[in-house]
Design a protein around this motif. Structure first.
Motif, PDB file in Angstrom:
ATOM      1  N   ARG A  83       0.810  -1.220   0.000  1.00 46.11           N
ATOM      2  CA  ARG A  83       0.000   0.000   0.000  1.00 46.11           C
ATOM      3  C   ARG A  83       0.842   1.268   0.000  1.00 46.11           C
ATOM      4  NH1 ARG A  83      -3.807  -1.025   4.974  1.00 46.11           N
ATOM      5  NH2 ARG A  83      -4.415   1.117   4.535  1.00 46.11           N
ATOM      6  N   ALA A  84       2.139   1.112   0.244  1.00 42.67           N
ATOM      7  CA  ALA A  84       3.050   2.258   0.205  1.00 42.67           C
ATOM      8  C   ALA A  84       4.469   1.753   0.008  1.00 42.67           C
ATOM      9  CB  ALA A  84       2.950   3.098   1.481  1.00 42.67           C
ATOM     10  N   ALA A  85       5.322   2.607  -0.533  1.00 41.71           N
ATOM     11  CA  ALA A  85       6.727   2.296  -0.759  1.00 41.71           C
ATOM     12  C   ALA A  85       7.589   3.268   0.026  1.00 41.71           C
ATOM     13  CB  ALA A  85       7.065   2.400  -2.244  1.00 41.71           C
ATOM     14  N   LEU A  86       8.582   2.727   0.728  1.00 47.45           N
ATOM     15  CA  LEU A  86       9.580   3.548   1.407  1.00 47.45           C
ATOM     16  C   LEU A  86      10.842   3.421   0.569  1.00 47.45           C
ATOM     17  CD1 LEU A  86      12.003   4.031   3.536  1.00 47.45           C
ATOM     18  CD2 LEU A  86       9.890   5.276   3.984  1.00 47.45           C
ATOM     19  N   VAL A  87      11.159   4.450  -0.198  1.00 48.54           N
ATOM     20  CA  VAL A  87      12.208   4.387  -1.216  1.00 48.54           C
ATOM     21  C   VAL A  87      13.528   4.944  -0.691  1.00 48.54           C
ATOM     22  CG1 VAL A  87      12.855   5.053  -3.562  1.00 48.54           C
ATOM     23  CG2 VAL A  87      10.444   4.651  -3.003  1.00 48.54           C
ATOM     24  N   SER A  88      14.600   4.165  -0.870  1.00 47.78           N
ATOM     25  CA  SER A  88      15.932   4.630  -0.505  1.00 47.78           C
ATOM     26  C   SER A  88      16.913   4.295  -1.623  1.00 47.78           C
ATOM     27  CB  SER A  88      16.398   4.010   0.816  1.00 47.78           C
ATOM     28  OG  SER A  88      16.621   2.626   0.664  1.00 47.78           O
ATOM     29  N   LEU A  89      18.096   4.900  -1.560  1.00 44.98           N
ATOM     30  CA  LEU A  89      19.130   4.718  -2.569  1.00 44.98           C
ATOM     31  C   LEU A  89      20.304   3.953  -1.979  1.00 44.98           C
ATOM     32  CD1 LEU A  89      19.164   8.338  -4.051  1.00 44.98           C
ATOM     33  CD2 LEU A  89      17.685   6.419  -4.676  1.00 44.98           C
ATOM     34  N   VAL A  90      20.883   3.053  -2.769  1.00 41.32           N
ATOM     35  CA  VAL A  90      21.954   2.205  -2.254  1.00 41.32           C
ATOM     36  C   VAL A  90      23.214   2.993  -1.911  1.00 41.32           C
ATOM     37  CG1 VAL A  90      23.052   1.641  -4.466  1.00 41.32           C
ATOM     38  CG2 VAL A  90      23.041  -0.057  -2.599  1.00 41.32           C
ATOM     39  N   ASP A  91      23.398   4.159  -2.541  1.00 41.17           N
ATOM     40  CA  ASP A  91      24.676   4.881  -2.383  1.00 41.17           C
ATOM     41  C   ASP A  91      24.613   5.996  -1.337  1.00 41.17           C
ATOM     42  OD1 ASP A  91      23.084   6.634  -3.806  1.00 41.17           O
ATOM     43  OD2 ASP A  91      24.685   7.289  -5.152  1.00 41.17           O
ATOM     44  N   GLN A  92      23.742   5.841  -0.330  1.00 34.90           N
ATOM     45  CA  GLN A  92      23.659   6.839   0.737  1.00 34.90           C
ATOM     46  C   GLN A  92      23.839   6.165   2.107  1.00 34.90           C
ATOM     47  OE1 GLN A  92      19.961   9.083  -0.005  1.00 34.90           O
ATOM     48  NE2 GLN A  92      21.210  10.618  -1.027  1.00 34.90           N
ATOM     49  N   PRO A  93      25.040   5.649   2.395  1.00 32.74           N
ATOM     50  CA  PRO A  93      25.258   4.921   3.653  1.00 32.74           C
ATOM     51  C   PRO A  93      25.188   5.786   4.898  1.00 32.74           C
ATOM     52  CG  PRO A  93      27.340   5.261   2.520  1.00 32.74           C
ATOM     53  CD  PRO A  93      26.262   5.675   1.558  1.00 32.74           C
ATOM     54  N   GLY A  94      25.152   7.096   4.741  1.00 36.24           N
ATOM     55  CA  GLY A  94      25.026   7.972   5.901  1.00 36.24           C
ATOM     56  C   GLY A  94      23.611   8.078   6.421  1.00 36.24           C
ATOM     57  N   ILE A  95      22.666   7.476   5.702  1.00 40.03           N
ATOM     58  CA  ILE A  95      21.267   7.471   6.128  1.00 40.03           C
ATOM     59  C   ILE A  95      20.984   6.123   6.769  1.00 40.03           C
ATOM     60  CG2 ILE A  95      18.867   7.595   5.376  1.00 40.03           C
ATOM     61  CD1 ILE A  95      19.779   9.435   3.127  1.00 40.03           C
ATOM     62  N   GLY A  96      20.688   6.134   8.060  1.00 37.31           N
ATOM     63  CA  GLY A  96      20.504   4.904   8.814  1.00 37.31           C
ATOM     64  C   GLY A  96      19.061   4.616   9.163  1.00 37.31           C
ATOM     65  N   PRO A  97      18.831   3.611  10.002  1.00 40.34           N
ATOM     66  CA  PRO A  97      17.474   3.195  10.343  1.00 40.34           C
ATOM     67  C   PRO A  97      16.660   4.248  11.086  1.00 40.34           C
ATOM     68  CG  PRO A  97      19.110   2.005  11.659  1.00 40.34           C
ATOM     69  CD  PRO A  97      19.850   2.718  10.583  1.00 40.34           C
ATOM     70  N   GLU A  98      17.321   5.180  11.784  1.00 37.44           N
ATOM     71  CA  GLU A  98      16.578   6.217  12.492  1.00 37.44           C
ATOM     72  C   GLU A  98      15.790   7.087  11.514  1.00 37.44           C
ATOM     73  OE1 GLU A  98      20.246   5.094  14.757  1.00 37.44           O
ATOM     74  OE2 GLU A  98      19.855   5.777  12.710  1.00 37.44           O
ATOM     75  N   ALA A  99      16.421   7.465  10.405  1.00 33.31           N
ATOM     76  CA  ALA A  99      15.725   8.271   9.401  1.00 33.31           C
ATOM     77  C   ALA A  99      14.609   7.471   8.739  1.00 33.31           C
ATOM     78  CB  ALA A  99      16.716   8.782   8.354  1.00 33.31           C
ATOM     79  N   VAL A 100      14.880   6.206   8.447  1.00 37.57           N
ATOM     80  CA  VAL A 100      13.856   5.347   7.855  1.00 37.57           C
ATOM     81  C   VAL A 100      12.639   5.280   8.772  1.00 37.57           C
ATOM     82  CG1 VAL A 100      13.288   2.974   7.209  1.00 37.57           C
ATOM     83  CG2 VAL A 100      15.471   3.972   6.491  1.00 37.57           C
ATOM     84  N   ALA A 101      12.872   5.063  10.055  1.00 34.72           N
ATOM     85  CA  ALA A 101      11.766   4.946  11.006  1.00 34.72           C
ATOM     86  C   ALA A 101      10.952   6.229  11.087  1.00 34.72           C
ATOM     87  CB  ALA A 101      12.304   4.569  12.382  1.00 34.72           C
ATOM     88  N   ARG A 102      11.617   7.365  11.041  1.00 31.98           N
ATOM     89  CA  ARG A 102      10.892   8.646  11.121  1.00 31.98           C
ATOM     90  C   ARG A 102       9.978   8.835   9.917  1.00 31.98           C
ATOM     91  NH1 ARG A 102      14.962  13.404  13.380  1.00 31.98           N
ATOM     92  NH2 ARG A 102      15.486  12.374  15.359  1.00 31.98           N
ATOM     93  N   VAL A 103      10.501   8.555   8.727  1.00 32.25           N
ATOM     94  CA  VAL A 103       9.684   8.739   7.528  1.00 32.25           C
ATOM     95  C   VAL A 103       8.573   7.701   7.486  1.00 32.25           C
ATOM     96  CG1 VAL A 103       9.705   8.792   5.004  1.00 32.25           C
ATOM     97  CG2 VAL A 103      11.602   9.796   6.278  1.00 32.25           C
ATOM     98  N   LEU A 104       8.881   6.481   7.892  1.00 26.28           N
ATOM     99  CA  LEU A 104       7.877   5.423   7.929  1.00 26.28           C
ATOM    100  C   LEU A 104       6.714   5.800   8.836  1.00 26.28           C
ATOM    101  CD1 LEU A 104       7.645   2.559   6.696  1.00 26.28           C
ATOM    102  CD2 LEU A 104       8.619   1.683   8.816  1.00 26.28           C
ATOM    103  N   ALA A 105       6.998   6.502   9.919  1.00 28.43           N
ATOM    104  CA  ALA A 105       5.957   6.900  10.871  1.00 28.43           C
ATOM    105  C   ALA A 105       4.976   7.902  10.270  1.00 28.43           C
ATOM    106  CB  ALA A 105       6.594   7.486  12.124  1.00 28.43           C
ATOM    107  N   ALA A 106       5.327   8.504   9.123  1.00 32.37           N
ATOM    108  CA  ALA A 106       4.435   9.460   8.469  1.00 32.37           C
ATOM    109  C   ALA A 106       3.342   8.765   7.659  1.00 32.37           C
ATOM    110  CB  ALA A 106       5.239  10.399   7.560  1.00 32.37           C
ATOM    111  N   TYR A 107       3.424   7.442   7.567  1.00 28.69           N
ATOM    112  CA  TYR A 107       2.407   6.709   6.802  1.00 28.69           C
ATOM    113  C   TYR A 107       1.056   6.739   7.498  1.00 28.69           C
ATOM    114  CZ  TYR A 107      -0.246   2.866   4.830  1.00 28.69           C
ATOM    115  OH  TYR A 107      -1.245   2.117   4.258  1.00 28.69           O
ATOM    116  N   THR A 108       0.030   7.154   6.767  1.00 29.36           N
ATOM    117  CA  THR A 108      -1.335   7.149   7.294  1.00 29.36           C
ATOM    118  C   THR A 108      -2.299   6.418   6.368  1.00 29.36           C
ATOM    119  OG1 THR A 108      -1.778   9.299   6.247  1.00 29.36           O
ATOM    120  CG2 THR A 108      -1.019   9.325   8.540  1.00 29.36           C
TER     121      THR A 108
END
Length: 204
Positions: A106-131
Motif C-alpha cells: 500500500r506504500a513504498a519507502l524508497v531509498s538509494l543504495v549509495d547513501q550509507p550515511g542514512i541509517g534506520p533512524e531516518a527510515v523509522a521517522r519517515v515510515l511513521a508518516a504513513y497514514t
C-alpha cells in the motif's frame, strides 16, 4: 495495525531499494557491490531498511545484476531486474513500483543504495508518516528534501508517468509539494552520495 504488519499476506509499507547504478564516475563499479564494513554496500542498505521497520524489501538491480545476486547475501528480499537501468533512475523506480503493486503493498519507502550515511533512524521517522495510500512524505535535511521518501500507492501511477532519466520522482514531488510532509532527519543522518572516487572515503 503497525507499518510492520501485513494485510491479507501483503506488506502494508514495503522498502524499495534502488541499487541498479553502474558507478560511471567510479570506473564502472556497480554501487551495489562497493565494499562497506566488509560486505557489499547493498547488504548494508537492505539492513537499514529492515532495522528502520520495513519487513519486506524489494531491491532493484541493474549493472552486473548477476554478479550482485551471486556475491551479496539478500535473503528474503524481492530482487527486481531492470534491463533499462542505463537510461536512469526513473526506470528503476518504475520497475520497483510495478513489483510492489504486484505484491499488494500500500506504500513504498524508497531509498538509494549509495547513501550509507542514512541509517534506520531516518527510515523509522519517515515510515511513521504513513497514514494510508494517500501518504506522501520525505526526509528533510535542514529543510531540504532528500531520501528516504514514502509514496502511498495512490501516487504510484503519477510518479511512474513522470519518472524520466535520473530525475526519479523529483518532478512529481515538485508538482505535489503542498501534499508532501517533510520529516526532518538532519540530526540523525547525513545525506551524502557515493558518486566519485573521493566519496569512497565515506565507506568503511
Amino acid at each position: 495495525m503497525t507499518t510492520r504488519e501485513t494485510t491479507g499476506g501483503a506488506p502494508v509499507v514495503a522498502g524499495l531499494l534502488l541499487a541498479a547504478g553502474g558507478g560511471r564516475r567510479l570506473g564502472g563499479r556497480p554501487k551495489a557491490l562497493l565494499p562497506h564494513r566488509g560486505r557489499p554496500l547493498v547488504e548494508h542498505a537492505v539492513r537499514v531498511l529492515r532495522d528502520g521497520g520495513c519487513g519486506t524489501v524489494h531491491v532493484v538491480l541493474g549493472a552486473q545484476a548477476g554478479e550482485v545476486r551471486s556475491r551479496a547475501s539478500l535473503p528474503g528480499c524481492v530482487l527486481v531486474d531492470n534491463p533499462d537501468w542505463e537510461q536512469g533512475m526513473g526506470t528503476s523506480l518504475r520497475a520497483g513500483l510495478d513489483s510492489l503493486a504486484d505484491a499488494g503493498a500500500r506504500a513504498a519507502l524508497v531509498s538509494l543504495v549509495d547513501q550509507p550515511g542514512i541509517g534506520p533512524e531516518a527510515v523509522a521517522r519517515v515510515l511513521a508518516a504513513y497514514t494510508g495510500e494517500e501518504s506522501l512524505a520525505s526526509a528533510a535535511y535542514d529543510g531540504v528534501r532528500g531520501h528516504p521518501v514514502l509514496f502511498g500507492a495512490a501516487h504510484w501511477a503519477g510518479i511512474a508517468a513522470t519518472a524520466r532519466g535520473d530525475q526519479g520522482a523529483r518532478a512529481y514531488l515538485g508538482e505535489h509539494r503542498t501534499a508532501l510532509t517533510l520529516v526532518e532527519c538532519g540530526d540523525v543522518a547525513r545525506p551524502f552520495d557515493i558518486d566519485t572516487e573521493a566519496d569512497l572515503a565515506h565507506l568503511e
